[in-house]
Scaffold this active site. Sequence first.
Site, mmCIF file in Angstrom:
data_model
loop_
_atom_site.group_PDB
_atom_site.id
_atom_site.type_symbol
_atom_site.label_atom_id
_atom_site.label_comp_id
_atom_site.label_asym_id
_atom_site.label_seq_id
_atom_site.Cartn_x
_atom_site.Cartn_y
_atom_site.Cartn_z
ATOM 1 N N ASP A 1 -30.269 49.323 4.935
ATOM 2 C CA ASP A 1 -29.990 49.440 3.505
ATOM 3 C C ASP A 1 -30.462 48.149 2.820
ATOM 4 O O ASP A 1 -30.803 47.169 3.471
ATOM 5 C CB ASP A 1 -28.496 49.720 3.255
ATOM 6 C CG ASP A 1 -28.275 50.381 1.886
ATOM 7 O OD1 ASP A 1 -29.194 50.342 1.030
ATOM 8 O OD2 ASP A 1 -27.184 50.937 1.642
ATOM 9 N N GLU B 1 -22.619 52.790 -7.056
ATOM 10 C CA GLU B 1 -22.153 51.889 -5.987
ATOM 11 C C GLU B 1 -20.908 51.097 -6.406
ATOM 12 O O GLU B 1 -20.014 51.634 -7.063
ATOM 13 C CB GLU B 1 -23.300 50.977 -5.546
ATOM 14 C CG GLU B 1 -24.503 51.793 -5.059
ATOM 15 C CD GLU B 1 -25.576 50.981 -4.370
ATOM 16 O OE1 GLU B 1 -25.274 50.034 -3.639
ATOM 17 O OE2 GLU B 1 -26.772 51.321 -4.569
HETATM 18 C C1 BGC Z 1 -28.029 51.860 -1.597
HETATM 19 C C2 BGC Z 1 -28.773 52.950 -0.892
HETATM 20 C C3 BGC Z 1 -30.134 53.130 -1.479
HETATM 21 C C4 BGC Z 1 -30.879 51.809 -1.503
HETATM 22 C C5 BGC Z 1 -32.242 51.905 -2.137
HETATM 23 C C6 BGC Z 1 -28.852 50.624 -1.735
HETATM 24 O O1 BGC Z 1 -28.190 49.706 -2.547
HETATM 25 O O2 BGC Z 1 -26.849 51.566 -0.887
HETATM 26 O O3 BGC Z 1 -28.058 54.149 -0.981
HETATM 27 O O4 BGC Z 1 -30.836 54.085 -0.750
HETATM 28 O O5 BGC Z 1 -30.118 50.881 -2.230
HETATM 29 O O6 BGC Z 1 -32.176 52.096 -3.486
HETATM 30 C C1 BGC Z 2 -31.601 48.425 -6.993
HETATM 31 C C2 BGC Z 2 -30.912 49.514 -6.243
HETATM 32 C C3 BGC Z 2 -30.197 48.913 -5.133
HETATM 33 C C4 BGC Z 2 -29.300 47.769 -5.597
HETATM 34 C C5 BGC Z 2 -28.647 47.095 -4.439
HETATM 35 C C6 BGC Z 2 -30.640 47.363 -7.413
HETATM 36 O O1 BGC Z 2 -31.295 46.346 -8.079
HETATM 37 O O2 BGC Z 2 -32.224 48.958 -8.110
HETATM 38 O O3 BGC Z 2 -31.794 50.475 -5.779
HETATM 39 O O4 BGC Z 2 -29.453 49.895 -4.521
HETATM 40 O O5 BGC Z 2 -30.012 46.826 -6.321
HETATM 41 O O6 BGC Z 2 -27.906 45.988 -4.821
#
Ligand code: BGC
Ligand code: BGC
Length: 628
Positions: A314, A510
């Site tokens: 991740d 998230e």
């Molecule tokens: C998320 C994932 C996601 C990844 C890419 C992460 O922060 O936990 O679910 O696939 O970002 O965007």
């Molecule tokens: C991204 C997401 C990712 C996240 C993780 C963001 O800046 O756009 O895809 O999941 O950071 O912290």
Amino acid sequence: MKRRKIGNIGYVIFLFITLLLFVSQVTDAALYENSYLPIKLRVADLLKKMTIEEKVGQCIQVERNYRGPADVANMQYGSVLSGGGSVPTPNTFESWVKMINEYQNAMAQTRLGIPIIYGIDSVHGFAHTRGSTIFPHNIGLGSTRNINLVRKIAEITALETSALGMHWSFSPCTADPQNIRWGRSYEGFSQIAKINADYVEAYIKGMQGETLRDYRKKNTIAATAKHYALEGWTLNGQNQGDTVLPDNYMTNEKYINDVLIPALEPYKKAIDSGVLAIMPSFTSINGLKMHENYFMLTEILKNRFGFKGFLVGDWNAHEQVTGSASEQVVRCFNAGLDMFMCGNPNTDTPVYDGLLDAVKNGTISMERLDDAVSRILTVKFKLGLFDDNRYSDSNHIRDIGSKEHRDVARQAVRESLVLLKNEDDIVNRLKDMKHIFVAGKNADDMGNQCGGWTITWQGSSGNTTDGTTVLEGIRKNVQKGVNVKYNKEGNGSTGYDVAIVVLGETPYAEGEGDAKDETRLKLDQIDRECLNNIEKENPSIPIIVILISGRPMLIADHIDKWKGLVAAWLPGTEGDGIAEVLFNEKYDFVGETSFAWPKTFNDIDNMPELGKVKKVNNLFDIWYGLSK
Ligand code: BGC
Ligand code: BGC
């Protein structure tokens, strides 16, 4: 007789391959480039030709924001991703195709011409560019109990994503969120792992297809079961938090067989359905981060369950494990991680250096590196990326957001709705009412009804993409001559027969959605004021609340005043599905809440125990749902 037949076929295949090998020798074309040869052979051939540096490159995924085609080709990286909201400028369908083609063209110029695999979060459709079809988030799909529909949705998602040149989605989420405080609750289909397993299977088969032939089709893409594992079981429902298991969970065979393995059913099913990638979770078990958990990644997933695809990390999650930057890389890789998601700017360099040094000094074995690279290359071969699938079939661009796709999304909205209250038969009486008052901040807001992971990572309120809002849907579905009045703040309800009030949450993703205390799970001030305005001005008007939210909300203080209540979850672009069920006799409510609905904040279980069901005080139990 039968045996002889098979023998003949085997012989013919043998001859054919020998012939191809011979032709390849004569024409000097590399074996791995020959699409008629078995994938195993192609992988082995390519692996033999690769330098250590090229192998290390395959194990790295970079973000498009900070590594363009020349950088990626120069380092011979294996993959590029778009994080949430990371889109080409201008953000049009054509720009995606152009951008990804530029990456692939650059890769084609490299020594071995290994294509990248481009990944993105198509978690509720390809929701990154205005005009695509956006489906209900998983919590809504879970409430439909319609597995075939989920499969169809995954097919459409794959088609809309692949039309733009992408080969891979970071979906489906397999989580079984135990605690609605968790900001990712809406990404889970339901709270029951065993049930999610069926959804996950349908989703993966829809997105990837089921055979090698399907994988190679232009309109299928690789799926990712995420986030492995038990991420819905953390203390206090904390995002990226800690899940507590007995100390001996790695060695107690009885516990492993009776409790752990059944809880991992969605992963077992995902693997049996041929899932090409799995993403470990940001969470930990007893303090040990999943990315460095050899037992969970290698022993369970790869050895016990027989996972043959690759493990993608991740977003910079490797930086959360113990040790220095280089130790982190080694720990994860040796635990079984195959590809590092280097999302944040310039985070690829320490991973590249760390891997390279470790392989050179033996802390990572060549065997482990070859295993990881073989897994990644195998997926690329399976998808046909070395063959004619490297580039998208942009003919399908015209299908993005098509009426056919939106019809399926609308069906999903209809079936996801859960009728929680219908006092005095209020819902059935709607069709006879001539004056309908609509209010609430989520009645006419496309961004709010789509939720997080829409156009941007967090999503946002407002007219963010094309579709039908709940209000527009109501206007479309009432009989001729019915007067529909809308006031967002709930003013002016005098003289109306009913108030349909569309309330709930606004977008988040998230950890931003984590509820530290109860306020986050209760109606906000805007919603309460709206309800107050209606009740003050028109105390006797019956109220039907449509709740747009990524999870059950704490509404026990209000519900007695409402005649009707519908959980609409995060329906996506096709908001008219709601009005169709409300006003059209052809449709009924069929959804059942896939989450238990706690009464108060204190009824939330903050320390869920795997394998144990605790009795809690629910406003509605799981799988509750009325019909008209
Ligand atoms: C998320 C994932 C996601 C990844 C890419 C992460 O922060 O936990 O679910 O696939 O970002 O965007
Ligand atoms: C991204 C997401 C990712 C996240 C993780 C963001 O800046 O756009 O895809 O999941 O950071 O912290």
